[in-house]
Each structure stands twice: as structure tokens, then as C-alpha cells.
Design a protein around this motif. Structure first.
Motif, mmCIF file in Angstrom:
data_model
loop_
_atom_site.group_PDB
_atom_site.id
_atom_site.type_symbol
_atom_site.label_atom_id
_atom_site.label_comp_id
_atom_site.label_asym_id
_atom_site.label_seq_id
_atom_site.Cartn_x
_atom_site.Cartn_y
_atom_site.Cartn_z
ATOM 1 N N PHE A 230 32.895 51.443 47.716
ATOM 2 C CA PHE A 230 34.302 51.126 47.575
ATOM 3 C C PHE A 230 34.168 50.406 46.062
ATOM 4 C CE2 PHE A 230 32.954 48.029 50.635
ATOM 5 C CZ PHE A 230 33.039 46.635 49.908
ATOM 6 N N SER A 231 35.412 50.465 45.263
ATOM 7 C CA SER A 231 35.397 49.827 44.133
ATOM 8 C C SER A 231 35.798 48.320 44.292
ATOM 9 C CB SER A 231 36.259 50.581 43.271
ATOM 10 O OG SER A 231 35.990 52.007 43.033
ATOM 11 N N PHE A 232 35.410 47.509 43.262
ATOM 12 C CA PHE A 232 36.021 46.093 43.198
ATOM 13 C C PHE A 232 35.522 45.826 41.756
ATOM 14 C CE2 PHE A 232 31.344 46.300 44.211
ATOM 15 C CZ PHE A 232 30.489 45.186 43.518
ATOM 16 N N ASP A 233 36.274 44.780 41.301
ATOM 17 C CA ASP A 233 35.974 44.245 39.775
ATOM 18 C C ASP A 233 35.424 42.954 39.849
ATOM 19 O OD1 ASP A 233 36.570 43.429 37.433
ATOM 20 O OD2 ASP A 233 38.882 43.877 37.424
ATOM 21 N N GLU A 234 34.193 43.292 39.718
ATOM 22 C CA GLU A 234 33.314 41.789 39.681
ATOM 23 C C GLU A 234 33.490 41.088 38.694
ATOM 24 O OE1 GLU A 234 28.727 40.773 39.616
ATOM 25 O OE2 GLU A 234 29.092 43.002 39.016
ATOM 26 N N GLU B 34 45.106 33.023 44.428
ATOM 27 C CA GLU B 34 45.091 34.115 43.695
ATOM 28 C C GLU B 34 44.020 35.224 43.798
ATOM 29 O OE1 GLU B 34 44.961 35.201 38.675
ATOM 30 O OE2 GLU B 34 45.211 33.047 39.648
ATOM 31 N N MET B 35 42.622 34.471 43.894
ATOM 32 C CA MET B 35 41.420 35.161 44.154
ATOM 33 C C MET B 35 41.551 36.017 45.503
ATOM 34 S SD MET B 35 37.481 34.061 44.532
ATOM 35 C CE MET B 35 37.661 33.578 46.158
ATOM 36 N N LEU B 36 41.789 35.230 46.403
ATOM 37 C CA LEU B 36 41.898 35.645 47.888
ATOM 38 C C LEU B 36 42.912 37.020 47.794
ATOM 39 C CD1 LEU B 36 42.072 32.555 50.065
ATOM 40 C CD2 LEU B 36 39.981 34.109 49.735
ATOM 41 N N HIS B 37 43.900 36.586 47.164
ATOM 42 C CA HIS B 37 44.992 37.964 47.140
ATOM 43 C C HIS B 37 44.518 39.072 46.450
ATOM 44 C CE1 HIS B 37 48.656 34.854 48.097
ATOM 45 N NE2 HIS B 37 48.086 35.539 49.149
ATOM 46 N N PHE B 38 43.835 38.791 45.509
ATOM 47 C CA PHE B 38 43.285 39.959 44.475
ATOM 48 C C PHE B 38 42.118 40.550 45.229
ATOM 49 C CE2 PHE B 38 40.017 41.335 41.502
ATOM 50 C CZ PHE B 38 40.868 42.227 40.657
ATOM 51 N N LEU B 39 41.250 39.852 46.168
ATOM 52 C CA LEU B 39 40.240 40.492 47.045
ATOM 53 C C LEU B 39 41.171 41.584 47.858
ATOM 54 C CD1 LEU B 39 37.730 37.557 47.854
ATOM 55 C CD2 LEU B 39 37.375 39.721 46.741
ATOM 56 N N LYS B 40 41.963 41.160 48.570
ATOM 57 C CA LYS B 40 42.847 41.798 49.614
ATOM 58 C C LYS B 40 43.531 42.917 49.068
ATOM 59 C CE LYS B 40 44.895 38.070 51.598
ATOM 60 N NZ LYS B 40 45.616 37.290 52.433
ATOM 61 N N ASP B 41 44.226 42.765 47.568
ATOM 62 C CA ASP B 41 44.830 43.895 47.106
ATOM 63 C C ASP B 41 43.954 44.911 46.390
ATOM 64 O OD1 ASP B 41 47.274 42.737 48.156
ATOM 65 O OD2 ASP B 41 47.754 41.674 45.869
ATOM 66 N N THR B 42 42.452 44.755 46.322
ATOM 67 C CA THR B 42 41.775 45.531 45.320
ATOM 68 C C THR B 42 40.698 45.910 46.413
ATOM 69 O OG1 THR B 42 40.647 43.716 44.516
ATOM 70 C CG2 THR B 42 42.684 44.718 43.156
ATOM 71 N N ALA B 43 39.615 45.295 46.244
ATOM 72 C CA ALA B 43 38.361 45.545 47.108
ATOM 73 C C ALA B 43 38.749 46.022 48.669
ATOM 74 C CB ALA B 43 37.467 44.514 47.052
ATOM 75 N N LEU B 44 39.596 45.142 49.269
ATOM 76 C CA LEU B 44 39.789 45.401 50.659
ATOM 77 C C LEU B 44 40.595 46.764 50.945
ATOM 78 C CD1 LEU B 44 39.275 44.326 53.731
ATOM 79 C CD2 LEU B 44 41.158 42.995 53.403
#
Length: 225
Positions: A61-65, A92-102
Motif C-alpha cells: 500500500f502507498s504512504f507518503d514517507e 495531525e500526524m495520526l490523522h494523516f496516517l489514518k487518512d492515507t496509509a491506513l
């Protein structure tokens, strides 16, 4: 960007470690009963736990490292008197993880087919067989030498293992068995225990448990056929 599960696991580990350290630091300053801090800690724990789904080991899966590491850098720079900034940036980081990678991972997981999962199980069985052979050879090369192949218990277990492994492989290939990601984990774990068994008795114990696991899968499939 293309996904690399190992790279993401490393990145998530870095995030968890930094989070844990920062939360501990702010706990010393604000106290364990501080409600906003505890709420933030709970959100962090739940976010990281969401990535523990065993199926995620079988997908990409994709993620923005760059974005995630940039947020981690911002969090790392926050001083102990800046809880408001810490709360904002960590959220902000937790929401970004959930909205993208997760979300990417959940979507990819939904596309997993029986064929893909079964192929992973078959590969795990092959790798396991290699580790069994390597451990037997290592025992034979030890000083004093330990001969597993001539051991009566091993010979009995190996006949059982061979019999049910062949049946298991056939059932996986024709998709009579619909394997799960936990099957892959179970076989991989047993393989590691066999590969690192310090004594012959440990090796035989783990080999028997592997054989029993495979036998159980075959018998369960036959009962539902």
C-alpha cells in the motif's frame, strides 16, 4: 509512491518510539492524570494498533514517507513547555496516517483473494522446510554431533509431516482450503522456533507442533468437504 512494507514497518516503529518518548516527557511535566495528554496517548495507541492487522503483511500500500517524517521532525522539535503544539502536531500526524496509509491498506486488504493468501501459505511452507533442513544440518555439524535423521521420534514425526504437508499443499493449490493471514504467521513463527531450537528435544517438540498444525488444517478441510 510504491509501497514497501518493510520500510513502512520501520517508519511506523520510528513514529511509535518518538511518540512514546514525547508522551513520557510530557507526562513528567503534566502528570499521569492530565486528561488531554491521556486522550492523546489513547488516540496514538489506537492508531498504531490499527496497523497491526495481520492481513497487512500480505499486501502492499502507498504512504507518503517524506510527509510522515517531516511531521515526526516537527514533533521532535517541540519543547516540554509546548504541549499545545505537541497536541496539534501529533494529532495531525495520526490523522494523516489514518487518512492515507491506513485507508490504502484497508482498501488493498479488501482485494485479497484466496489464491493470493494460499500462495503466501505455500511459500511459507517451502521456507519452513528449508529451515528444518538447515537446522538438521547444523545439528549434524555441531560438536558433539547430534544426528536427527537417525532419531526414531524424528522419523515417526517426519512421516506424519510429509503425509499431511503434501495433502495440505494440494488442498491449498486447488483452493479447497481458504487460508488466512494468521496461517502464514503461524507457520513462519514455528519455522523460526525450529531454526533456533537449541537442543534436539526443542527441535522435535517444535517439529511435532508444526506437524500437528498442518494435520489440523487438513482434517478440518476434510470434515467440511
Amino acid at each position: 509512491m510504491p509501497a514497501d512494507n518493510e520500510k513502512f514497518v520501520t517508519l511506523l516503529g520510528d513514529a511509535k518510539s518518538l511518540c512514546k518518548a514525547k508522551l513520557a516527557t510530557f507526562t513528567l511535566v503534566r502528570g499521569e492524570d492530565d486528561e488531554p495528554l491521556q486522550k492523546l496517548a489513547t488516540e496514538a495507541r489506537e492508531t498504531y494498533e490499527a496497523f497491526a492487522d495481520p492481513k497487512f503483511k500480505l499486501i502492499t500500500f502507498s504512504f507518503d514517507e517524506f510527509k510522515i517524517r517531516s511531521l515526526l521532525g516537527d514533533i521532535d522539535d517541540i519543547e516540554t513547555d509546548g504541549f499545545a503544539d505537541f497536541e496539534t502536531k501529533l494529532s495531525e500526524m495520526l490523522h494523516f496516517l489514518k487518512d492515507t496509509a491506513l485507508k490504502e491498506a484497508v482498501a488493498a486488504k479488501a482485494q485479497l483473494s484466496t489464491e493470493i493468501v494460499n500462495a503466501e501459505i505455500l511459500a511459507a511452507l517451502t521456507q519452513c522446510a528449508t529451515k528444518i533442513t538447515q537446522r538438521i544440518n547444523a545439528f549434524a555439524d555441531a560438536r558433539p554431533k547430534v544426528n536427527i535423521l537417525n532419531d526414531g521420534t524424528y522419523q515417526r514425526l517426519h512421516r506424519k509431516y510429509d503425509h499431511f504437508r503434501d495433502k495440505y499443499r494440494t488442498l491449498l493449490k486447488d483452493k479447497t482450503i481458504k487460508g488466512t493471514e494468521s496461517d502464514v504467521i503461524s507457520i513462519d513463527n514455528r519455522a523460526e522456533l525450529i531454526a533456533t531450537a537449541p537442543k534436539k528435544s526443542d527441535f522435535l517438540d517444535q517439529f511435532e507442533k508444526l506437524s500437528n498444525f498442518i494435520q489440523g488444517k487438513v482434517k478440518a478441510a476434510q470434515q467440511t468437504a
